[in-house]
Design a protein around this motif. Structure first.
Motif, PDB file in Angstrom:
ATOM      1  N   LEU A 145      15.536   6.255  44.689  1.00 47.59           N
ATOM      2  CA  LEU A 145      14.747   7.159  44.245  1.00 47.59           C
ATOM      3  C   LEU A 145      15.703   7.971  43.060  1.00 47.59           C
ATOM      4  O   LEU A 145      15.178   8.285  42.121  1.00 47.59           O
ATOM      5  N   PHE A 146      16.803   8.456  43.744  1.00 46.09           N
ATOM      6  CA  PHE A 146      17.434   9.383  42.693  1.00 46.09           C
ATOM      7  C   PHE A 146      18.255   8.390  41.722  1.00 46.09           C
ATOM      8  O   PHE A 146      18.553   8.906  40.600  1.00 46.09           O
ATOM      9  N   ALA A 147      18.212   7.118  41.950  1.00 38.92           N
ATOM     10  CA  ALA A 147      18.634   6.306  40.717  1.00 38.92           C
ATOM     11  C   ALA A 147      17.742   6.191  39.731  1.00 38.92           C
ATOM     12  O   ALA A 147      18.210   6.032  38.578  1.00 38.92           O
ATOM     13  N   GLU A 148      16.432   6.170  40.140  1.00 39.96           N
ATOM     14  CA  GLU A 148      15.381   6.135  39.174  1.00 39.96           C
ATOM     15  C   GLU A 148      15.084   7.367  38.486  1.00 39.96           C
ATOM     16  O   GLU A 148      14.739   7.261  37.281  1.00 39.96           O
ATOM     17  N   PHE A 149      15.222   8.367  39.096  1.00 41.57           N
ATOM     18  CA  PHE A 149      14.858   9.775  38.519  1.00 41.57           C
ATOM     19  C   PHE A 149      15.900  10.801  38.614  1.00 41.57           C
ATOM     20  O   PHE A 149      16.482  10.775  39.570  1.00 41.57           O
ATOM     21  N   THR A 150      15.950  11.439  37.576  1.00 43.92           N
ATOM     22  CA  THR A 150      17.108  12.493  37.725  1.00 43.92           C
ATOM     23  C   THR A 150      16.451  13.944  37.463  1.00 43.92           C
ATOM     24  O   THR A 150      15.797  14.535  36.501  1.00 43.92           O
ATOM     25  N   PRO A 151      16.045  14.579  38.895  1.00 46.82           N
ATOM     26  CA  PRO A 151      15.418  15.793  38.955  1.00 46.82           C
ATOM     27  C   PRO A 151      16.045  16.891  38.021  1.00 46.82           C
ATOM     28  O   PRO A 151      17.141  17.118  37.941  1.00 46.82           O
ATOM     29  N   ARG A 152      15.278  17.908  37.506  1.00 50.16           N
ATOM     30  CA  ARG A 152      15.616  18.748  36.807  1.00 50.16           C
ATOM     31  C   ARG A 152      15.965  20.480  37.707  1.00 50.16           C
ATOM     32  O   ARG A 152      16.087  21.418  37.053  1.00 50.16           O
ATOM     33  N   ALA A 153      15.350  20.124  38.853  1.00 46.88           N
ATOM     34  CA  ALA A 153      15.719  21.402  39.916  1.00 46.88           C
ATOM     35  C   ALA A 153      16.020  20.452  41.098  1.00 46.88           C
ATOM     36  O   ALA A 153      15.671  19.496  41.523  1.00 46.88           O
ATOM     37  N   PRO A 154      16.260  21.406  42.151  1.00 46.16           N
ATOM     38  CA  PRO A 154      16.375  21.051  43.448  1.00 46.16           C
ATOM     39  C   PRO A 154      14.818  20.394  44.107  1.00 46.16           C
ATOM     40  O   PRO A 154      13.959  21.053  43.959  1.00 46.16           O
ATOM     41  N   MET A 155      15.100  19.116  44.533  1.00 49.27           N
ATOM     42  CA  MET A 155      13.841  18.702  45.232  1.00 49.27           C
ATOM     43  C   MET A 155      13.608  18.960  46.574  1.00 49.27           C
ATOM     44  O   MET A 155      14.237  19.308  47.356  1.00 49.27           O
ATOM     45  N   PRO A 156      11.957  19.168  46.640  1.00 50.74           N
ATOM     46  CA  PRO A 156      11.568  19.633  48.146  1.00 50.74           C
ATOM     47  C   PRO A 156      11.929  18.424  49.069  1.00 50.74           C
ATOM     48  O   PRO A 156      12.198  17.223  48.662  1.00 50.74           O
ATOM     49  N   SER A 157      12.124  19.003  50.173  1.00 53.58           N
ATOM     50  CA  SER A 157      12.405  18.002  51.430  1.00 53.58           C
ATOM     51  C   SER A 157      11.624  17.087  51.551  1.00 53.58           C
ATOM     52  O   SER A 157      10.282  17.224  51.365  1.00 53.58           O
ATOM     53  N   SER A 158      11.716  15.574  52.145  1.00 50.42           N
ATOM     54  CA  SER A 158      10.882  14.687  52.451  1.00 50.42           C
ATOM     55  C   SER A 158      10.832  14.649  53.856  1.00 50.42           C
ATOM     56  O   SER A 158      11.694  15.198  54.817  1.00 50.42           O
ATOM     57  N   GLY A 159       9.888  13.874  54.741  1.00 48.66           N
ATOM     58  CA  GLY A 159       9.923  13.704  56.142  1.00 48.66           C
ATOM     59  C   GLY A 159       8.752  14.625  56.483  1.00 48.66           C
ATOM     60  O   GLY A 159       8.374  15.629  55.846  1.00 48.66           O
ATOM     61  N   ASP A 160       8.924  14.824  57.936  1.00 46.45           N
ATOM     62  CA  ASP A 160       7.877  15.754  58.485  1.00 46.45           C
ATOM     63  C   ASP A 160       6.633  15.358  58.156  1.00 46.45           C
ATOM     64  O   ASP A 160       5.977  14.382  58.118  1.00 46.45           O
ATOM     65  N   PHE A 161       6.006  16.450  57.529  1.00 40.50           N
ATOM     66  CA  PHE A 161       4.521  16.298  56.886  1.00 40.50           C
ATOM     67  C   PHE A 161       4.523  15.417  55.569  1.00 40.50           C
ATOM     68  O   PHE A 161       3.491  15.336  55.214  1.00 40.50           O
ATOM     69  N   ALA A 162       5.676  15.747  55.063  1.00 39.32           N
ATOM     70  CA  ALA A 162       5.679  15.125  53.715  1.00 39.32           C
ATOM     71  C   ALA A 162       6.245  13.563  53.635  1.00 39.32           C
ATOM     72  O   ALA A 162       6.394  13.129  54.836  1.00 39.32           O
ATOM     73  N   LEU A 163       6.000  12.985  52.552  1.00 38.53           N
ATOM     74  CA  LEU A 163       5.973  11.305  52.737  1.00 38.53           C
ATOM     75  C   LEU A 163       7.391  11.193  52.642  1.00 38.53           C
ATOM     76  O   LEU A 163       8.491  12.003  52.416  1.00 38.53           O
ATOM     77  N   ASN A 164       7.930  10.090  53.416  1.00 34.74           N
ATOM     78  CA  ASN A 164       9.150   9.671  53.793  1.00 34.74           C
ATOM     79  C   ASN A 164      10.045   9.005  52.597  1.00 34.74           C
ATOM     80  O   ASN A 164       9.026   8.632  51.800  1.00 34.74           O
TER      81      ASN A 164
END
Length: 347
Positions: A145-164
């Motif tokens: 994922l991070f190889a495909e996209f370069t976020p411009r701010a800290p990304m929200p966490s994944s897992g739990d209720f969010a998509l893995n």
């Protein structure tokens, strides 16, 4: 003199402790002795002899009676001893049997505990192995994922209720492959930010619904922080009653999508299961008419019974809806064609 006094005192005490029959016998003996003494003193030798004979006979009878009493006492003592020995032997047998039973039971419990521990260790080892494999898959997906996209701010966490990460990787692969112009997401969060980055590249637009006003606000703030507000918007849609097939569900306010048409990709990641059974089943009933002629439907948490049942009912009752093979993650992918003909999707 003092010795005679003491002897007399002891004798008096003993005489007082005699039973009535013993006192009678003592008085008879004393009477016979007195008679012998008187007869001898008065010169009546025959009478004295007769009284001595009677006294001797009484002594003999007393000895015989005492002998019989002692013999009875001995037999009673032997019987009591025999009964006591029987009771002790029975108690010994019971104790030995109880100890043997407990020993066998302890042995069985030990074997059962040993088997349980061995099984637990095997399952624990297997569970650890599965967990390590799952962690490896998620880490590999996160790197991709991070190889495909370069976020411009800290990304929200994944897992739990969010998509893995694996779910996100598969979802963004679908976006890159099918290049939808309009994506509607039910349930905002981490996936909203990632989808917005993917649609920014492909030129698409994202509309996300959330029934929780605070959660919707936080997602909007994350989109602003990443500079993605022009690509994605989050609409607060409270849960209202929606009747489907004669049953009432709590689902998003459909009026919040009144201006939305031709949905190319529908991501169903809400409402939460806590809102009620089959919480996500109404989605296609409410939005089928708003789908594009050819569209893709993604249902998250498809490994749960309610979601599996929803997929089965959808594919049975909605013409042109077919399930696709899954690549990664825990969601189901379905292709929709309004014409009823099989949807032509990229391989």
């Amino acid at each position: 003199m003092s010795g005679l006094t003491r002897f007399g005192g002891r004798l008096a005490v003993r005489l007082q402790s005699l039973t009535r029959p013993q006192a009678v016998v003592l008085m008879v003996v004393l009477a016979l002795v007195a008679g012998v003494w008187t007869a001898a003193a008065s010169g009546h030798a025959g009478l004295a002899t007769s009284l001595v004979a009677v006294l001797l006979l009484g002594v003999l009878l007393g000895i015989l009676h005492l002998s019989r009493w002692m013999a009875g006492l001995y037999r009673a003592n032997q019987a009591a001893h025999r009964d006591l020995r029987i009771v002790v032997e029975q108690m010994q047998r019971r104790v030995v049997a109880g100890v043997e039973k407990e020993r066998l039971s302890a042995g069985d419990r030990h074997q059962e505990l040993t088997r349980t521990l061995a099984r637990g260790l095997r399952q624990h080892g297997h569970g650890n192995d599965l967990l390590l494999r799952a962690q490896s898959r998620e880490i590999e997906a996160m790197f991709q994922l991070f190889a495909e996209f370069t976020p411009r701010a800290p990304m929200p966490s994944s897992g739990d209720f969010a998509l893995n990460p694996t779910d996100l990787l598969d979802l963004l692969y679908l976006v890159r492959l099918r290049r939808p112009q309009l994506v509607v997401e039910l349930g905002s969060g981490t996936s909203t930010v990632w989808l917005a980055y993917a649609l920014e590249k492909t030129g698409g637009r994202l509309v996300s619904l959330d029934h929780d006003g605070d959660y919707a606000r936080k997602t909007r703030e994350q989109l602003d922080a990443h500079g993605l507000s022009a690509v994605a918007e989050v609409r607060t849609a409270p849960l209202t009653e929606l009747a489907v097939d004669g049953k009432t569900y709590r689902w998003y306010d459909v009026e919040k999508l009144a201006d939305v048409r031709d949905i190319d990709l529908l991501l169903i990641d809400g409402p939460p299961a806590a809102t009620g059974p089959d919480a996500r089943y109404p989605a296609l009933h409410a939005l089928q008419s708003r789908l594009a002629p050819v569209a893709t439907v993604v249902l998250d948490d498809a490994d749960r019974p309610d979601e599996q049942d929803a997929v089965r009912r959808w594919t049975e009752n909605i013409t042109g809806l077919t399930a696709e093979p899954r690549l990664l993650g825990r969601h189901a992918v379905l292709s929709y064609s309004r014409s009823g003909a099989p949807a032509s999707v990229p391989a």
